[in-house]
Design a protein around this motif. Structure first.
Motif, PDB file in Angstrom:
ATOM      1  N   PHE A   1      67.414  55.951  55.010  1.00  0.00           N
ATOM      2  CA  PHE A   1      68.797  56.390  54.909  1.00  0.00           C
ATOM      3  C   PHE A   1      69.498  56.362  56.270  1.00  0.00           C
ATOM      4  N   GLY A   2      70.815  56.445  56.239  1.00  0.00           N
ATOM      5  CA  GLY A   2      71.616  56.429  57.454  1.00  0.00           C
ATOM      6  C   GLY A   2      71.452  57.701  58.262  1.00  0.00           C
ATOM      7  N   ALA A   3      71.473  57.561  59.590  1.00  0.00           N
ATOM      8  CA  ALA A   3      71.188  58.695  60.463  1.00  0.00           C
ATOM      9  C   ALA A   3      72.280  59.761  60.434  1.00  0.00           C
ATOM     10  N   LEU A   4      73.524  59.376  60.602  1.00  0.00           N
ATOM     11  CA  LEU A   4      74.566  60.384  60.740  1.00  0.00           C
ATOM     12  C   LEU A   4      74.844  61.135  59.434  1.00  0.00           C
ATOM     13  N   PRO A   5      74.860  60.474  58.268  1.00  0.00           N
ATOM     14  CA  PRO A   5      74.954  61.253  57.035  1.00  0.00           C
ATOM     15  C   PRO A   5      73.749  62.189  56.841  1.00  0.00           C
ATOM     16  N   THR A   6      72.564  61.720  57.222  1.00  0.00           N
ATOM     17  CA  THR A   6      71.379  62.575  57.116  1.00  0.00           C
ATOM     18  C   THR A   6      71.522  63.802  58.000  1.00  0.00           C
ATOM     19  N   LEU A   7      71.988  63.606  59.220  1.00  0.00           N
ATOM     20  CA  LEU A   7      72.158  64.746  60.128  1.00  0.00           C
ATOM     21  C   LEU A   7      73.253  65.695  59.645  1.00  0.00           C
ATOM     22  N   THR A   8      74.276  65.158  59.003  1.00  0.00           N
ATOM     23  CA  THR A   8      75.317  66.023  58.442  1.00  0.00           C
ATOM     24  C   THR A   8      74.735  66.915  57.360  1.00  0.00           C
ATOM     25  N   ALA A   9      73.919  66.318  56.491  1.00  0.00           N
ATOM     26  CA  ALA A   9      73.262  67.112  55.457  1.00  0.00           C
ATOM     27  C   ALA A   9      72.323  68.137  56.082  1.00  0.00           C
ATOM     28  N   ALA A  10      71.572  67.718  57.102  1.00  0.00           N
ATOM     29  CA  ALA A  10      70.653  68.633  57.777  1.00  0.00           C
ATOM     30  C   ALA A  10      71.403  69.791  58.425  1.00  0.00           C
ATOM     31  N   ALA A  11      72.595  69.509  58.927  1.00  0.00           N
ATOM     32  CA  ALA A  11      73.386  70.563  59.554  1.00  0.00           C
ATOM     33  C   ALA A  11      73.786  71.639  58.552  1.00  0.00           C
ATOM     34  N   THR A  12      74.046  71.232  57.303  1.00  0.00           N
ATOM     35  CA  THR A  12      74.425  72.212  56.284  1.00  0.00           C
ATOM     36  C   THR A  12      73.212  72.943  55.716  1.00  0.00           C
ATOM     37  N   ALA A  13      72.015  72.374  55.902  1.00  0.00           N
ATOM     38  CA  ALA A  13      70.794  72.987  55.367  1.00  0.00           C
ATOM     39  C   ALA A  13      70.104  73.890  56.377  1.00  0.00           C
ATOM     40  N   THR A  14      70.536  73.859  57.629  1.00  0.00           N
ATOM     41  CA  THR A  14      69.923  74.650  58.688  1.00  0.00           C
ATOM     42  C   THR A  14      71.006  75.453  59.408  1.00  0.00           C
ATOM     43  N   GLY A  15      70.562  76.353  60.288  1.00  0.00           N
ATOM     44  CA  GLY A  15      71.546  77.173  60.970  1.00  0.00           C
ATOM     45  C   GLY A  15      71.326  77.354  62.452  1.00  0.00           C
ATOM     46  N   ARG A  16      70.114  77.014  62.955  1.00  0.00           N
ATOM     47  CA  ARG A  16      69.815  77.283  64.366  1.00  0.00           C
ATOM     48  C   ARG A  16      69.328  76.050  65.122  1.00  0.00           C
ATOM     49  N   ILE A  17      68.503  75.258  64.518  1.00  0.00           N
ATOM     50  CA  ILE A  17      67.856  74.150  65.214  1.00  0.00           C
ATOM     51  C   ILE A  17      68.879  73.117  65.669  1.00  0.00           C
TER      52      ILE A  17
ATOM     53  N   TRP B   1      67.055  63.157  49.605  1.00  0.00           N
ATOM     54  CA  TRP B   1      67.416  64.521  49.960  1.00  0.00           C
ATOM     55  C   TRP B   1      66.906  65.533  48.937  1.00  0.00           C
ATOM     56  N   ALA B   2      67.008  65.192  47.666  1.00  0.00           N
ATOM     57  CA  ALA B   2      66.586  66.117  46.616  1.00  0.00           C
ATOM     58  C   ALA B   2      65.090  66.053  46.332  1.00  0.00           C
ATOM     59  N   GLU B   3      64.394  65.147  47.006  1.00  0.00           N
ATOM     60  CA  GLU B   3      62.962  64.980  46.749  1.00  0.00           C
ATOM     61  C   GLU B   3      62.150  65.196  48.023  1.00  0.00           C
ATOM     62  N   GLY B   4      62.517  66.222  48.761  1.00  0.00           N
ATOM     63  CA  GLY B   4      61.756  66.594  49.945  1.00  0.00           C
ATOM     64  C   GLY B   4      62.511  66.510  51.246  1.00  0.00           C
ATOM     65  N   GLY B   5      63.625  65.775  51.267  1.00  0.00           N
ATOM     66  CA  GLY B   5      64.375  65.632  52.503  1.00  0.00           C
ATOM     67  C   GLY B   5      64.924  66.959  53.016  1.00  0.00           C
ATOM     68  N   ARG B   6      65.620  67.692  52.153  1.00  0.00           N
ATOM     69  CA  ARG B   6      66.201  68.968  52.551  1.00  0.00           C
ATOM     70  C   ARG B   6      65.119  69.923  53.052  1.00  0.00           C
ATOM     71  N   GLU B   7      64.016  70.005  52.314  1.00  0.00           N
ATOM     72  CA  GLU B   7      62.955  70.945  52.670  1.00  0.00           C
ATOM     73  C   GLU B   7      62.314  70.603  54.008  1.00  0.00           C
ATOM     74  N   ARG B   8      62.229  69.311  54.332  1.00  0.00           N
ATOM     75  CA  ARG B   8      61.604  68.931  55.607  1.00  0.00           C
ATOM     76  C   ARG B   8      62.432  69.396  56.795  1.00  0.00           C
ATOM     77  N   TRP B   9      63.739  69.244  56.724  1.00  0.00           N
ATOM     78  CA  TRP B   9      64.583  69.696  57.823  1.00  0.00           C
ATOM     79  C   TRP B   9      64.568  71.219  57.937  1.00  0.00           C
ATOM     80  N   ARG B  10      64.564  71.885  56.812  1.00  0.00           N
ATOM     81  CA  ARG B  10      64.480  73.348  56.845  1.00  0.00           C
ATOM     82  C   ARG B  10      63.146  73.800  57.422  1.00  0.00           C
ATOM     83  N   ARG B  11      62.082  73.087  57.073  1.00  0.00           N
ATOM     84  CA  ARG B  11      60.764  73.452  57.590  1.00  0.00           C
ATOM     85  C   ARG B  11      60.701  73.256  59.103  1.00  0.00           C
ATOM     86  N   ALA B  12      61.354  72.225  59.606  1.00  0.00           N
ATOM     87  CA  ALA B  12      61.395  72.014  61.054  1.00  0.00           C
ATOM     88  C   ALA B  12      62.014  73.220  61.749  1.00  0.00           C
TER      89      ALA B  12
END
Length: 301
Positions: A50-66, A13-24
């Motif tokens: 990594f696990g799907a549902l924890p990843t999506l939870t993190a992605a949900a907090t890093a994004t606002g519309r998608i 997450w701290a090495e590109g994961g967060r940025e990839r979801w935001r970029r999407a």
């Protein structure tokens, strides 16, 4: 036609994961999905995953519309009761932006990782049987406050799922199915239907036209089954997850527009592209990928 992406859970997450979801989200994709596996085929088997549902939870907090979702979850290592609780939580965290892609599952590591001594993987028929019980129970768990169920494969005793989903009546299901039993579940419970094409076409060295013919046949079968279930198939969105047919839609913007236009004519409503990963079956030019994301929707409108 909607354009979405799959982001495999291979980055810290701290090495590109967060940025990839935001970029999407910045690129304007309709939905960003991820695979729901414990591990996947080579070359991903022994790498970061990594696990799907924890990843999506993190992605949900890093994004606002998608929109966010799995593509796909299966009974291979999940139980409807625990999955329902996690989905309700994820739907709440995301503000109602979750889609559950779900199917019967297949062979491979997920199908064997939980086996005990002397146990064997489920046959295709057994997977279909389990899915036939799993999906209706999950539907109940996500729409009723308390559920008791005693089935052949799954049980629930006064399972509480309060407060329920943000989305009403529940998180939408995108049901992945190409056989008649799975398609019937899609017709009964699905808010979308998912295909990856026909693997037999690729195994036989078939052409892109062969693949389109196979998907056309799937769509015709789905239409017949929907009619039998009293549902208009036109109201069931159809999703194509790319990367498993002989086509090369990421070769260029023009190639993708031609590809998407052909499948739109067949009846596909949403195309999902894998985010490029070097050295894998999903390798592609990142600049072309981003050009497709930003320019293709306008050319397909």
């Amino acid at each position: 036609m909607r354009l979405s992406t799959v982001i495999l859970p291979v980055l810290r997450w701290a090495e590109g994961g967060r940025e990839r979801w935001r970029r999407a989200e910045e690129l304007g994709f309709h939905t960003a999905y991820t695979y729901d596996h414990l591990s996947w085929r080579e070359p991903f088997r022994d790498g970061t995953w990594f696990g799907a549902l924890p990843t999506l939870t993190a992605a949900a907090t890093a994004t606002g519309r998608i929109r966010l979702g799995t593509l796909v979850t299966s009974p291979n290592f999940r139980h409807p009761v625990t999955l329902a609780k996690e989905l309700i939580t994820l739907d709440d965290v995301s503000g109602g932006r979750i889609t559950l892609g779900i199917g019967a599952g297949g062979t491979g590591y997920d199908a064997t990782v939980l086996l005990g001594p002397g146990e064997r993987p489920w046959t295709p028929r057994e997977r279909a049987d389990r899915f036939g019980e799993f999906l209706p129970l999950l539907d109940r768990l996500l729409t009723e406050g308390a559920v008791t169920h005693r089935g052949e494969y799954y049980s629930a005793h006064e399972a509480r799922t309060v407060p329920g989903c943000v989305q009403r009546p529940r998180v939408p299901f995108a049901v992945a199915a190409t056989g008649p039993r799975g398609m019937r579940l899609a017709a009964r419970y699905g808010q979308a239907w998912v295909t990856t094409g026909d693997p037999k076409v690729v195994a036989a060295g078939g052409t892109a036209e062969d693949s389109r013919a196979a998907i056309r046949a799937q769509l015709e079968r789905l239409e017949r089954i929907c009619a039998e279930e009293g549902r208009d198939a036109a109201g069931l969105p159809k999703i194509l997850l790319t990367g498993f047919t002989p086509d090369r839609p990421l070769a260029s913007l023009g190639a993708f527009v031609d590809f998407a236009g052909t499948y739109r004519e067949l009846g596909i409503d949403e195309i999902v592209l894998h985010w490029p990963i070097d050295g894998t079956m999903f390798e592609a030019d990142p600049e072309v990928f981003e050009e497709i994301a930003t320019e293709a929707p306008g050319q397909l409108s």
